[in-house]
Design a protein around this motif. Sequence first.
Motif, PDB file in Angstrom:
ATOM      1  N   ASN A   1     -17.084  25.139  72.077  1.00 23.85           N
ATOM      2  CA  ASN A   1     -18.307  25.662  71.478  1.00 23.85           C
ATOM      3  C   ASN A   1     -19.534  24.900  71.970  1.00 23.85           C
ATOM      4  OD1 ASN A   1     -17.067  27.686  69.933  1.00 23.85           O
ATOM      5  ND2 ASN A   1     -16.559  26.244  68.310  1.00 23.85           N
ATOM      6  N   ARG A   2     -19.383  23.600  72.152  1.00 26.51           N
ATOM      7  CA  ARG A   2     -20.496  22.790  72.649  1.00 26.51           C
ATOM      8  C   ARG A   2     -20.834  23.156  74.102  1.00 26.51           C
ATOM      9  NH1 ARG A   2     -18.730  17.207  71.938  1.00 26.51           N
ATOM     10  NH2 ARG A   2     -19.165  17.725  69.766  1.00 26.51           N
ATOM     11  N   ILE A   3     -19.820  23.341  74.914  1.00 31.35           N
ATOM     12  CA  ILE A   3     -20.056  23.633  76.330  1.00 31.35           C
ATOM     13  C   ILE A   3     -20.594  25.044  76.514  1.00 31.35           C
ATOM     14  CG2 ILE A   3     -18.850  23.999  78.531  1.00 31.35           C
ATOM     15  CD1 ILE A   3     -17.062  21.605  77.745  1.00 31.35           C
ATOM     16  N   LEU A   4     -20.093  25.997  75.740  1.00 28.84           N
ATOM     17  CA  LEU A   4     -20.615  27.361  75.845  1.00 28.84           C
ATOM     18  C   LEU A   4     -22.084  27.390  75.462  1.00 28.84           C
ATOM     19  CD1 LEU A   4     -20.058  30.343  76.382  1.00 28.84           C
ATOM     20  CD2 LEU A   4     -19.370  30.573  73.982  1.00 28.84           C
ATOM     21  N   GLY A   5     -22.435  26.722  74.371  1.00 34.27           N
ATOM     22  CA  GLY A   5     -23.838  26.686  73.965  1.00 34.27           C
ATOM     23  C   GLY A   5     -24.718  25.959  74.954  1.00 34.27           C
ATOM     24  N   GLY A   6     -24.171  24.962  75.637  1.00 36.13           N
ATOM     25  CA  GLY A   6     -24.942  24.200  76.621  1.00 36.13           C
ATOM     26  C   GLY A   6     -25.272  24.972  77.876  1.00 36.13           C
TER      27      GLY A   6
ATOM     28  N   ALA B   1     -29.543  34.065  71.243  1.00 34.09           N
ATOM     29  CA  ALA B   1     -29.297  32.623  71.199  1.00 34.09           C
ATOM     30  C   ALA B   1     -29.800  32.015  72.493  1.00 34.09           C
ATOM     31  CB  ALA B   1     -27.810  32.333  71.019  1.00 34.09           C
ATOM     32  N   ALA B   2     -30.535  30.911  72.368  1.00 34.86           N
ATOM     33  CA  ALA B   2     -31.104  30.254  73.540  1.00 34.86           C
ATOM     34  C   ALA B   2     -30.596  28.825  73.696  1.00 34.86           C
ATOM     35  CB  ALA B   2     -32.636  30.253  73.460  1.00 34.86           C
ATOM     36  N   ASN B   3     -29.724  28.394  72.810  1.00 37.60           N
ATOM     37  CA  ASN B   3     -29.164  27.054  72.908  1.00 37.60           C
ATOM     38  C   ASN B   3     -27.908  26.979  72.052  1.00 37.60           C
ATOM     39  OD1 ASN B   3     -30.088  26.649  70.180  1.00 37.60           O
ATOM     40  ND2 ASN B   3     -32.117  26.153  71.034  1.00 37.60           N
ATOM     41  N   ALA B   4     -27.264  25.809  72.056  1.00 37.61           N
ATOM     42  CA  ALA B   4     -26.009  25.651  71.328  1.00 37.61           C
ATOM     43  C   ALA B   4     -26.193  25.835  69.831  1.00 37.61           C
ATOM     44  CB  ALA B   4     -25.411  24.277  71.627  1.00 37.61           C
ATOM     45  N   SER B   5     -27.307  25.365  69.307  1.00 38.47           N
ATOM     46  CA  SER B   5     -27.540  25.448  67.870  1.00 38.47           C
ATOM     47  C   SER B   5     -27.700  26.882  67.402  1.00 38.47           C
ATOM     48  CB  SER B   5     -28.782  24.627  67.502  1.00 38.47           C
ATOM     49  OG  SER B   5     -29.067  24.742  66.128  1.00 38.47           O
ATOM     50  N   SER B   6     -28.532  27.651  68.100  1.00 43.74           N
ATOM     51  CA  SER B   6     -28.747  29.035  67.684  1.00 43.74           C
ATOM     52  C   SER B   6     -27.498  29.885  67.905  1.00 43.74           C
ATOM     53  CB  SER B   6     -29.937  29.647  68.436  1.00 43.74           C
ATOM     54  OG  SER B   6     -29.747  29.573  69.838  1.00 43.74           O
ATOM     55  N   LEU B   7     -26.708  29.571  68.926  1.00 45.22           N
ATOM     56  CA  LEU B   7     -25.452  30.289  69.150  1.00 45.22           C
ATOM     57  C   LEU B   7     -24.479  30.019  68.004  1.00 45.22           C
ATOM     58  CD1 LEU B   7     -23.624  32.033  70.947  1.00 45.22           C
ATOM     59  CD2 LEU B   7     -22.897  29.931  72.097  1.00 45.22           C
ATOM     60  N   SER B   8     -24.392  28.765  67.594  1.00 45.08           N
ATOM     61  CA  SER B   8     -23.492  28.406  66.495  1.00 45.08           C
ATOM     62  C   SER B   8     -23.908  29.089  65.195  1.00 45.08           C
ATOM     63  CB  SER B   8     -23.489  26.883  66.307  1.00 45.08           C
ATOM     64  OG  SER B   8     -22.703  26.513  65.211  1.00 45.08           O
ATOM     65  N   SER B   9     -25.195  29.121  64.923  1.00 42.23           N
ATOM     66  CA  SER B   9     -25.687  29.752  63.702  1.00 42.23           C
ATOM     67  C   SER B   9     -25.387  31.247  63.691  1.00 42.23           C
ATOM     68  CB  SER B   9     -27.194  29.518  63.560  1.00 42.23           C
ATOM     69  OG  SER B   9     -27.481  28.143  63.452  1.00 42.23           O
ATOM     70  N   ALA B  10     -25.594  31.883  64.820  1.00 41.69           N
ATOM     71  CA  ALA B  10     -25.364  33.318  64.902  1.00 41.69           C
ATOM     72  C   ALA B  10     -23.880  33.650  64.724  1.00 41.69           C
ATOM     73  CB  ALA B  10     -25.868  33.851  66.234  1.00 41.69           C
ATOM     74  N   ARG B  11     -23.031  32.844  65.286  1.00 43.01           N
ATOM     75  CA  ARG B  11     -21.592  33.095  65.186  1.00 43.01           C
ATOM     76  C   ARG B  11     -21.117  32.943  63.744  1.00 43.01           C
ATOM     77  NH1 ARG B  11     -18.214  30.565  70.185  1.00 43.01           N
ATOM     78  NH2 ARG B  11     -16.671  31.941  69.223  1.00 43.01           N
ATOM     79  N   LYS B  12     -21.674  31.978  63.047  1.00 41.07           N
ATOM     80  CA  LYS B  12     -21.267  31.769  61.657  1.00 41.07           C
ATOM     81  C   LYS B  12     -21.787  32.865  60.737  1.00 41.07           C
ATOM     82  CE  LYS B  12     -20.858  26.722  61.892  1.00 41.07           C
ATOM     83  NZ  LYS B  12     -21.401  25.419  61.432  1.00 41.07           N
ATOM     84  N   SER B  13     -22.900  33.476  61.116  1.00 43.38           N
ATOM     85  CA  SER B  13     -23.524  34.465  60.238  1.00 43.38           C
ATOM     86  C   SER B  13     -22.919  35.853  60.386  1.00 43.38           C
ATOM     87  CB  SER B  13     -25.029  34.544  60.524  1.00 43.38           C
ATOM     88  OG  SER B  13     -25.263  35.015  61.846  1.00 43.38           O
ATOM     89  N   ASP B  14     -22.209  36.117  61.479  1.00 39.46           N
ATOM     90  CA  ASP B  14     -21.670  37.453  61.698  1.00 39.46           C
ATOM     91  C   ASP B  14     -20.256  37.345  62.248  1.00 39.46           C
ATOM     92  OD1 ASP B  14     -21.051  40.048  62.912  1.00 39.46           O
ATOM     93  OD2 ASP B  14     -23.140  40.531  62.464  1.00 39.46           O
ATOM     94  N   VAL B  15     -19.276  37.631  61.426  1.00 38.86           N
ATOM     95  CA  VAL B  15     -17.882  37.447  61.823  1.00 38.86           C
ATOM     96  C   VAL B  15     -17.477  38.417  62.927  1.00 38.86           C
ATOM     97  CG1 VAL B  15     -16.971  39.003  60.044  1.00 38.86           C
ATOM     98  CG2 VAL B  15     -15.539  37.172  60.961  1.00 38.86           C
TER      99      VAL B  15
END
Length: 900
Positions: free
Chosen positions: A112-117, A175-189
């Motif tokens: 997850n970290r590398i994908l967001g990076g 999503a433009a970074n790891a943080s926004s990607l993680s947030s989006a994934r958690k918000s929509d299964v």
Amino acid sequence: MKPDVSDEGGKSKAHLGESQNLLKQLESQPGGKLKATRDTETDSQKHIDTEERFIEQIHTGHVGSVLFICTVFVLAVSAIMFMSPMLLLINNKEQLSNDLNDSLYAYYTYSNRILGGQLGSGCDDETIECKFKTMSPMLKERFERYGFMLPGATEAANDRYKVPVLAYPAKGFTAANASSLSSARKSDVDMNTLIDKVYSSRTGMYQDRQFFERLLAQFGIEQDNTLGGTTAKDFKESFDNRVENGDPRYVATGEDPADAAENSRKPQDSIDENGRGIYSLGSLSTMSSKWTSNIYPNLIDKANTHMALACAFATYGNLAENSVRRAKMISIARFAMNYLAVADDIKSIADRTDNHIAVDVLANNLIQPLEQGGKNGMDASTYKVPALGESASSDIFSVQQQLSPLMQLAILRAPMVPSVPGSLYLKGAMNTVQTSASSRTPSGLCAAGMSGAQMSQERGGLCWSPASMPLASYIGAVAGGIIGAAKDPIEQVLCPVAYPSVVAMVKSATTPEASTALPMAYLQAATKSDANNYTSDTRGVEAQNIIFAGAGAILGDRAQTLGMRPTNTLKFTEYYAAAKMAREDIEQQEKELASTTPWDATNPHSFLGGVVAKLAPVGRALPMSSWQQSTVSLLSSVPVSFASLLQTSANAFYTQPIHFQAARLLPTNTVTCGLPAELTAYITPDFACNTRYSMSMEELNLSISDILEYMTKPHPDNAQESLQDVQSRDVGADSAQGGRMKQEAQEGANAAYIDNKTGKPNKFTEYAKFLEYCANRQDPLGGVGMAVEQQDEQYIEDEVDSEGRRTSNGKSLLREEEGTTAKPNSYYALGWGGAVDQDWYTGKKCAEDSEMMKYFRGYTMACGVLAGMSGSRQCWHEDTVPNSHDDFYTSNNIIFKSSS
């Protein structure tokens, strides 16, 4: 009476067909969906296999009312009863894979970290750092196939893609970074599930090329069900042949890889002159000639002093012990793979009924006890502990008695007299030769054997005694007689004038007893009888124990290749405490998904998944002689109330073991499982002798930029202790090998750990040692063998298609036959490098906590993840685009079958 499972047109095939029809009826009811492809949003995606499968139809079906659930309940129960043997195998595989999957949490975190990076970066150069910040062609194509958009994506200098933003218009997601990607994934299964289809952070490690090739390189088995046979007899022969000989893994020069399986039917198990190779207990028991023709001559050829010759004998004993432990691990892994791969084969091609022979034979093996009145496989602690959380203390002794290599090692070590030297006896040979070396440890004595001081001492009056004569008579009476009769020529003529000829004379005199008695008598005795315990006739608890240990060996090896540390009870407990949060997060996603997919049998929180969990004939004693009879007992498993059936399961598939007990890892297991005492404080096997793996929170929280900053720079301080030790070594008796040792140590100490441009490890560095003796370790932990020269990597590049893309089928066999490559230099590991290097050879260093090891583990894990996201074997290889991608495998946790 045992049923005749060889009946091709028998009841089992009819049952399987009927169960499929019943399940298909579920889809034809009101509220169901009669026909569906895997991804309705991606009909135009030509690379996605849309073959209709009845399990997938269940997954994609939607039910609109509770009334419908009630009306089809009886059908569901009936279907499950008919499918009970299939569910038995699948459930067993799921429980063991879930319990023994140590690498999940670490891989999940890093992926997850590398994908967001790879989002939002502006780098445009050809460095390994930029490779981590850009997206591979494979990943870009997959995102686009699944309806994602990558606005502003441009090709970078490294032939990858700079991706400012990842967008999914259907959900209004960006999503433009790891943080926004993680947030989006958690918000929509739903969107999170779709991203997992692009690349799974949970099962991606088992559908990349590295896993497929490691299985071939470490165990000699393919990541697939390669068993066959239209009768039970044929199937059993296929089973036994795979355990003993493995799968084809060599492609002749000029041969089409597609023809390799047909053209490589000969047994390919082998052992080289350094004691390395791939071999089962059965194949090792037939390799006597290799010990006398290859291994023993290779060892004694390196000896220029009597002490060095004694070191050769000690190493010979080490190699024999290592080979038995390695052969047992490979036999166990191959046996287990037959069960695990068939289970995943059922999941992946469930609309086929021609695998009924495999299902019948293997299910019967688990349910039928090995002896009258005995227990079946589901009564074993190796099932009940991971599946039901029962205590591991009840029958630990019987499990370890079956799985531990100590019984075989006892046979190998036992003889302690001349002319019949066991391995322990051979190791004592170094204590017979006089030396002025300050260290009397095995490594200290072996290092002295390379020294000019030892050579001078031996030829300066101590040549016959205490050198030639004590050593020869220690090995055997005949050798002692030969050297005893040559006392005068040795002392008066040969030693002062032609010292090497004296060593050669001792070599010749001792060869018949040292090279023949050990491998041919005791190694065969240690392996041949035990090989009979890993056949298609092994049943009940004994079969289940092997499956558990074999799954642990395979999954543990994957964790090892990803850089994780062999762990002890304390470190393991800390790791799983941290993993619990990830498990709960994944479990919540499963529950949310279950609300929209009630017919997903692989989701324990869905309706049908709950039925499977409740009604599968596992987790309870089955006193039946076959699975056909066991269906009667299923009705007693039906919950009293409908509400209890709908209760969610406590266990989420492929998270982390919910039933972990620290008591499963005990210090006493270390000795029982064959590890030396000096590793007890660092590595603690579980009750079935599986090595477990972990990463610390500090290692899990490393940023990729910090890892690369550390790995791309030299760190001479980390190599100073070893370097100073090596540079001060007296190597006068073997200046060629000693000079090479010093040159390699100096070269490695001055180099960065990895190449700044490619990320490829630099030879002879401490990181290269980490990869050799930890991540890609071949010797069993604690075992010391040969220090083999690091070779330049050789592999055949993937083909370039008409569009200029490098493509692959996701697999690549080992391309060269045994013996066609140049032989690498090697020396006794006991005498190689500095004192600190001995900790690399034993594996003790692999469990060390230090800044250096922290970054080594972080980079190895990150590199493995990036390679998986790039379609390549290693992160420093060129990116490829696999010519097929089946998200059904990653979505349904199929790991013992390759999707390509």
